[in-house]
Design an enzyme around this catalytic site. Structure first.
Site, PDB file in Angstrom:
ATOM      1  N   ASP A  55      25.278 -70.691  76.904  1.00  0.00           N
ATOM      2  CA  ASP A  55      25.220 -69.470  76.089  1.00  0.00           C
ATOM      3  C   ASP A  55      25.621 -68.307  77.000  1.00  0.00           C
ATOM      4  O   ASP A  55      24.925 -67.969  77.946  1.00  0.00           O
ATOM      5  CB  ASP A  55      23.792 -69.291  75.543  1.00  0.00           C
ATOM      6  N   ARG A  63      34.889 -71.673  52.734  1.00  0.00           N
ATOM      7  CA  ARG A  63      33.841 -72.249  53.597  1.00  0.00           C
ATOM      8  C   ARG A  63      34.469 -72.934  54.815  1.00  0.00           C
ATOM      9  O   ARG A  63      33.866 -73.026  55.871  1.00  0.00           O
ATOM     10  CB  ARG A  63      32.944 -73.222  52.821  1.00  0.00           C
ATOM     11  N   LYS A  98      26.086 -59.430  69.368  1.00  0.00           N
ATOM     12  CA  LYS A  98      25.684 -58.588  70.492  1.00  0.00           C
ATOM     13  C   LYS A  98      26.903 -57.874  71.091  1.00  0.00           C
ATOM     14  O   LYS A  98      27.468 -57.016  70.471  1.00  0.00           O
ATOM     15  CB  LYS A  98      24.936 -59.438  71.527  1.00  0.00           C
TER      16      LYS A  98
HETATM   17  C1  LIG Z   1      20.821 -62.781  69.900  1.00  0.00           C
HETATM   18  C2  LIG Z   1      21.056 -63.985  70.721  1.00  0.00           C
HETATM   19  C3  LIG Z   1      21.244 -65.239  70.109  1.00  0.00           C
HETATM   20  C4  LIG Z   1      21.188 -65.420  68.609  1.00  0.00           C
HETATM   21  O1  LIG Z   1      22.197 -64.731  67.948  1.00  0.00           O
HETATM   22  P1  LIG Z   1      22.088 -64.211  66.433  1.00  0.00           P
HETATM   23  O2  LIG Z   1      23.431 -63.679  66.159  1.00  0.00           O
HETATM   24  O3  LIG Z   1      20.987 -63.204  66.380  1.00  0.00           O
HETATM   25  O4  LIG Z   1      21.743 -65.408  65.599  1.00  0.00           O
HETATM   26  C5  LIG Z   1      21.491 -66.316  70.936  1.00  0.00           C
HETATM   27  N1  LIG Z   1      21.518 -66.203  72.277  1.00  0.00           N
HETATM   28  C6  LIG Z   1      21.321 -65.020  72.891  1.00  0.00           C
HETATM   29  C7  LIG Z   1      21.367 -64.954  74.374  1.00  0.00           C
HETATM   30  C8  LIG Z   1      21.083 -63.867  72.145  1.00  0.00           C
HETATM   31  O5  LIG Z   1      20.883 -62.696  72.761  1.00  0.00           O
END
Ligand SMILES: *Cc1c(COP(=O)(O)O)cnc(C)c1O
Length: 424
Positions: A199, A74, A224
């Site tokens: 982000d 963990r 992604k």
């Molecule tokens: C998909 C996404 C997230 C969340 O990610 P997960 O891996 O699905 O939890 C956060 N920010 C952006 C811009 C995203 O495209």
């Protein structure tokens, strides 16, 4: 000299003397050396939940972080650490820590630093899940959240100057690829004593490094573009050691740990990150310019288009404009229902950043939880379709769109003729 961090400081750095190693090389090689055993050239998936020690004092030293090593899955895992190390190199950060999903990276980062009475300034167009944290969970915890109009820098600056603990940004945004000037906002945030979090999922470190633009922390949904094959979930946060250690501590206790199998898949995907993103943005730009010429298309959103409202800012802070775009059809959702099923080289799905071109209407993907009125308020037409360009050959994607649009036109003419008949 880049300081290489991980929990036990056991990982080697990645550099060649007197030579600045480039992004593509780092993506292939960085982070892997320390985990390669028995002469393996590929990273092993170490599934062990715990690590065994014969010497009790050695165990004690490792447990206290005095010696390199691992204790329990963990907290840390060698395969997972290789993934963190690779992302850390690509974002040019001092430290990185990983999570089971992108949302875990975002929520754990916010919950590490926010307490009742704190104030957060952010934008209206954050990713759907992030937006739910801002509108649902944080207010319930007594955190005040201010949602500014994305791209309205004056409004954001005024709100930040009133004081805030965190300034949270995303650029480009989902699905209308709006752009925020990260350097300008990071400066404002720092002056107000805020922690600036970005982000960077859509841009990827190939095209944008928020830390170099002045941000404190950069977050990715590794699910992604970093992974790139839509077969593993993961998230990561990079920044200064002091900040990342706090987030790591929150995650090791709260438990949103990245699985070693997922870490392996993400690591393998990242080796081709630069090649993929370059082809994806070539395709995205070609599709955007083709869509602009279609009479059935209302609007096209792509930061690389001169018509994009913040094209100049995008040009300043991004090395390329990325693989994400969106467009709206004049016929709204009825036209979308006809067009999308006709596409051959397309996944109609909620994900993005994969090697396959992926189409999704905003109302069934990023903004499924919103009412039509809420979508309208952030400029999302009911006929808006998000495209995540894949790595296919450009000509094939355009040919595919050509036949699908020809079909749409034909269907619209048929139904117009029919309603004409019905009316007469
Ligand atoms: C998909 C996404 C997230 C969340 O990610 P997960 O891996 O699905 O939890 C956060 N920010 C952006 C811009 C995203 O495209």
């Amino acid at each position: 000299m880049v300081f290489v961090w991980n929990r036990n400081n056991c990982s080697g750095g990645f550099s060649v003397e007197n030579h600045q190693v480039q992004f593509g090389t780092k993506a292939v090689w960085a982070g892997e050396k320390d985990v390669l055993v028995h002469g393996a050239s590929q990273v092993p998936v170490i599934v062990s939940v715990a690590y065994t020690y014969e010497d009790m004092d050695h165990w004690y030293d490792v447990a206290r972080g005095k010696k390199p090593g691992h204790i329990y899955g963990r907290n840390t895992n060698p395969t997972v650490q290789a993934f963190e190390e690779k992302v850390r190199e690509l974002e040019g950060a001092e430290a990185a820590t990983s999570f089971s999903t992108g949302m875990a990276a975002i929520s754990n980062t916010l919950y590490t630093f926010l307490r009742p009475g704190d104030r957060v300034v952010t934008i209206k167009d954050t990713y759907g899940g992030t937006n739910k944290i801002f509108t649902e969970f944080l207010p319930e915890m007594g955190v005040e959240v201010v949602l500014c109009n994305t791209g309205n820098h004056e409004e954001m600056i005024a709100e930040v100057k009133k004081g805030c603990k965190i300034l949270y940004l995303e650029s480009p945004t989902n699905p209308t690829v709006k752009i925020t000037d990260i350097e300008r906002m990071a400066k404002t945030g720092k002056e107000a004593g805020a922690l600036v979090v970005v982000d960077n999922t859509f841009a990827t470190p190939v095209n944008q490094n928020p830390l170099q633009l002045g941000a404190d922390l950069v977050i990715h949904s590794a699910t992604k573009f970093l992974g790139g094959h839509a077969d593993a979930l993961g998230g990561v946060v990079c920044g200064a050691k002091e900040l990342v250690e706090k987030i790591y501590h929150y995650r090791e206790i709260n438990g949103a740990t990245l699985d070693p199998w997922a870490a392996y898949l993400l690591l393998r995907g990242m080796k081709t990150l630069k090649l993929r993103v370059k082809q994806q943005e070539k395709n995205a730009e070609a599709i955007a310019r083709w869509l602009l010429k279609q009479e059935l298309v209302e609007e096209v959103f792509y930061p690389g288009l001169e018509t994009h409202v913040n094209h100049e800012i995008a040009k300043k802070q991004m090395r390329g404009f990325g693989g994400m775009l969106s467009f709206s059809l004049k016929g709204g959702m009825d036209a979308v229902r006809i067009l999308l099923p006709k596409l051959k080289y397309a996944n109609r799905a909620a994900n993005l950043g994969a090697v396959e071109t992926t189409y999704g209407p905003a109302r069934t993907t990023s903004h499924v939880e919103c009412t039509p009125e809420e979508r309208k308020a952030v400029g999302i037409a009911e006929g808006l379709v998000r495209i995540s360009a894949g790595i296919e050959d450009t000509e094939d994607l355009i040919a595919d769109l050509e036949q699908a649009f020809a079909h749409l036109k034909e269907q619209l003419e048929v139904s117009a003729a029919e309603s004409g008949k019905a009316g007469s």
